[in-house]
Design a protein around this motif. Structure first.
Motif, mmCIF file in Angstrom:
data_model
loop_
_atom_site.group_PDB
_atom_site.id
_atom_site.type_symbol
_atom_site.label_atom_id
_atom_site.label_comp_id
_atom_site.label_asym_id
_atom_site.label_seq_id
_atom_site.Cartn_x
_atom_site.Cartn_y
_atom_site.Cartn_z
ATOM 1 N N GLU A 164 68.628 12.062 46.778
ATOM 2 C CA GLU A 164 67.352 12.772 46.799
ATOM 3 C C GLU A 164 67.196 13.611 45.531
ATOM 4 O OE1 GLU A 164 65.871 13.859 51.090
ATOM 5 O OE2 GLU A 164 67.894 14.655 50.757
ATOM 6 N N ARG A 165 65.968 13.653 45.025
ATOM 7 C CA ARG A 165 65.680 14.385 43.794
ATOM 8 C C ARG A 165 65.149 15.782 44.120
ATOM 9 N NH1 ARG A 165 62.579 9.299 41.270
ATOM 10 N NH2 ARG A 165 61.599 9.559 43.275
ATOM 11 N N ILE A 166 65.711 16.771 43.430
ATOM 12 C CA ILE A 166 65.273 18.161 43.552
ATOM 13 C C ILE A 166 64.785 18.615 42.184
ATOM 14 C CG2 ILE A 166 65.894 20.510 44.234
ATOM 15 C CD1 ILE A 166 66.282 18.352 46.463
ATOM 16 N N GLY A 167 63.561 19.092 42.116
ATOM 17 C CA GLY A 167 63.013 19.550 40.852
ATOM 18 C C GLY A 167 63.476 20.952 40.504
ATOM 19 N N ILE A 168 63.653 21.189 39.204
ATOM 20 C CA ILE A 168 63.917 22.532 38.680
ATOM 21 C C ILE A 168 62.923 22.728 37.528
ATOM 22 C CG2 ILE A 168 65.562 24.140 37.691
ATOM 23 C CD1 ILE A 168 67.822 22.447 38.788
ATOM 24 N N LEU A 169 62.087 23.756 37.644
ATOM 25 C CA LEU A 169 61.073 24.008 36.622
ATOM 26 C C LEU A 169 61.667 24.726 35.413
ATOM 27 C CD1 LEU A 169 58.043 25.112 38.829
ATOM 28 C CD2 LEU A 169 58.390 22.915 37.665
ATOM 29 N N LEU A 170 61.152 24.390 34.238
ATOM 30 C CA LEU A 170 61.657 24.965 33.000
ATOM 31 C C LEU A 170 60.517 25.232 32.026
ATOM 32 C CD1 LEU A 170 64.641 25.469 32.547
ATOM 33 C CD2 LEU A 170 64.737 23.398 31.184
ATOM 34 N N ALA A 171 60.604 26.357 31.331
ATOM 35 C CA ALA A 171 59.728 26.694 30.210
ATOM 36 C C ALA A 171 60.531 27.611 29.299
ATOM 37 C CB ALA A 171 58.448 27.381 30.691
ATOM 38 N N ASP A 172 59.997 27.889 28.124
ATOM 39 C CA ASP A 172 60.713 28.752 27.186
ATOM 40 C C ASP A 172 61.058 30.100 27.807
ATOM 41 O OD1 ASP A 172 61.096 27.146 24.946
ATOM 42 O OD2 ASP A 172 59.113 27.616 24.130
ATOM 43 N N LEU A 173 62.203 30.616 27.383
ATOM 44 C CA LEU A 173 62.745 31.910 27.793
ATOM 45 C C LEU A 173 63.187 31.932 29.257
ATOM 46 C CD1 LEU A 173 60.404 34.261 25.750
ATOM 47 C CD2 LEU A 173 62.678 33.418 25.141
ATOM 48 N N LEU A 210 59.668 14.625 45.249
ATOM 49 C CA LEU A 210 60.804 15.544 45.296
ATOM 50 C C LEU A 210 61.134 15.923 46.727
ATOM 51 C CD1 LEU A 210 59.612 17.937 42.447
ATOM 52 C CD2 LEU A 210 61.400 16.179 42.257
ATOM 53 N N ALA A 211 62.415 16.195 46.967
ATOM 54 C CA ALA A 211 62.853 16.678 48.282
ATOM 55 C C ALA A 211 62.895 18.199 48.317
ATOM 56 C CB ALA A 211 64.231 16.105 48.608
ATOM 57 N N GLY A 212 62.634 18.846 47.180
ATOM 58 C CA GLY A 212 62.628 20.295 47.085
ATOM 59 C C GLY A 212 62.403 20.709 45.647
ATOM 60 N N LEU A 213 62.209 22.017 45.436
ATOM 61 C CA LEU A 213 61.899 22.515 44.096
ATOM 62 C C LEU A 213 62.458 23.924 43.926
ATOM 63 C CD1 LEU A 213 60.238 21.969 41.448
ATOM 64 C CD2 LEU A 213 58.335 23.128 42.590
ATOM 65 N N ILE A 214 63.042 24.182 42.740
ATOM 66 C CA ILE A 214 63.588 25.499 42.413
ATOM 67 C C ILE A 214 62.883 26.038 41.171
ATOM 68 C CG2 ILE A 214 65.634 26.740 41.589
ATOM 69 C CD1 ILE A 214 67.328 24.923 43.354
ATOM 70 N N ILE A 215 62.555 27.329 41.222
ATOM 71 C CA ILE A 215 61.911 28.001 40.095
ATOM 72 C C ILE A 215 62.850 29.105 39.600
ATOM 73 C CG2 ILE A 215 59.860 29.210 39.284
ATOM 74 C CD1 ILE A 215 58.476 28.162 41.928
ATOM 75 N N PRO A 216 63.572 28.860 38.491
ATOM 76 C CA PRO A 216 64.424 29.900 37.923
ATOM 77 C C PRO A 216 63.577 31.019 37.312
ATOM 78 C CG PRO A 216 65.051 27.718 37.115
ATOM 79 C CD PRO A 216 63.716 27.592 37.792
ATOM 80 N N GLY A 217 64.232 32.139 37.022
ATOM 81 C CA GLY A 217 63.533 33.276 36.438
ATOM 82 C C GLY A 217 63.640 33.336 34.936
ATOM 83 N N GLY A 218 63.711 34.551 34.424
ATOM 84 C CA GLY A 218 63.580 34.799 33.002
ATOM 85 C C GLY A 218 62.112 35.082 32.737
#
Length: 166
Positions: free
Chosen positions: A2-11, A61-69
């Protein structure tokens, strides 16, 4: 897998990206790094990581994570990112956000009436959006997991992986 998304952008906060990325692999999931575009993004530390796909082209996607920064401030400005976050939530899939990541949930309209937490500086934003801010390291409300910061990563990922396993 299963695929889990992780969002990414600068910083982005590299700890809040790398820890979930490798924990997902370890647990038998395939992390899919999703950016505003399919290109390299720079962490606060200078580390760079390539997004495999743009948000508008994300696979199921089976789920999604949004890291901080600071990255969530860029992510929340993207209609494609907000549409993806709403889609994952609407499909009843686990959604996780850590530190400043809940900013994206605010912009997606997903915190009203929900128990949430995040970095202390976004408390007003979460409450003004109707969220029920909790002064806890990790908060689970249904299929939504939020956390305050890097020190909470082990408990955050334990909760997120628990939701994935049902």
């Amino acid at each position: 897998m299963e695929r889990i998304g992780i969002l990414l952008a600068d910083l982005f906060d590299e700890r809040e990206f790398l820890y979930p990325y490798y924990r997902l692999w370890e647990a038998g999931y395939t992390p899919v790094v999703i950016g505003l575009e399919a290109e390299a993004y720079r962490a606060k530390s200078g580390l760079t990581w390539e997004a495999e796909v743009a948000a508008r082209e994300a696979p199921p996607l089976a789920g999604l994570i949004i890291p901080g920064g600071f990255a969530p401030d860029y992510l929340r400005r993207s209609p494609e990112v907000l549409a993806l976050v709403r889609k994952v939530a609407g499909e009843g899939k686990p959604l996780g956000a850590i530190c400043h990541g809940p900013w994206v949930l605010v912009s997606a309209g997903l915190v009203r009436g929900r128990r949430v937490t995040g970095f202390f500086s976004i408390r007003d934003d979460l409450e003004n959006a109707g969220g029920l801010y909790q002064e806890e390291g990790v908060v689970v409300d249904g299929l939504l997991v939020t956390a305050q910061g890097p020190k909470d990563l082990p408990a955050f990922m334990k909760a997120f992986l628990g939701l994935l396993k049902g």
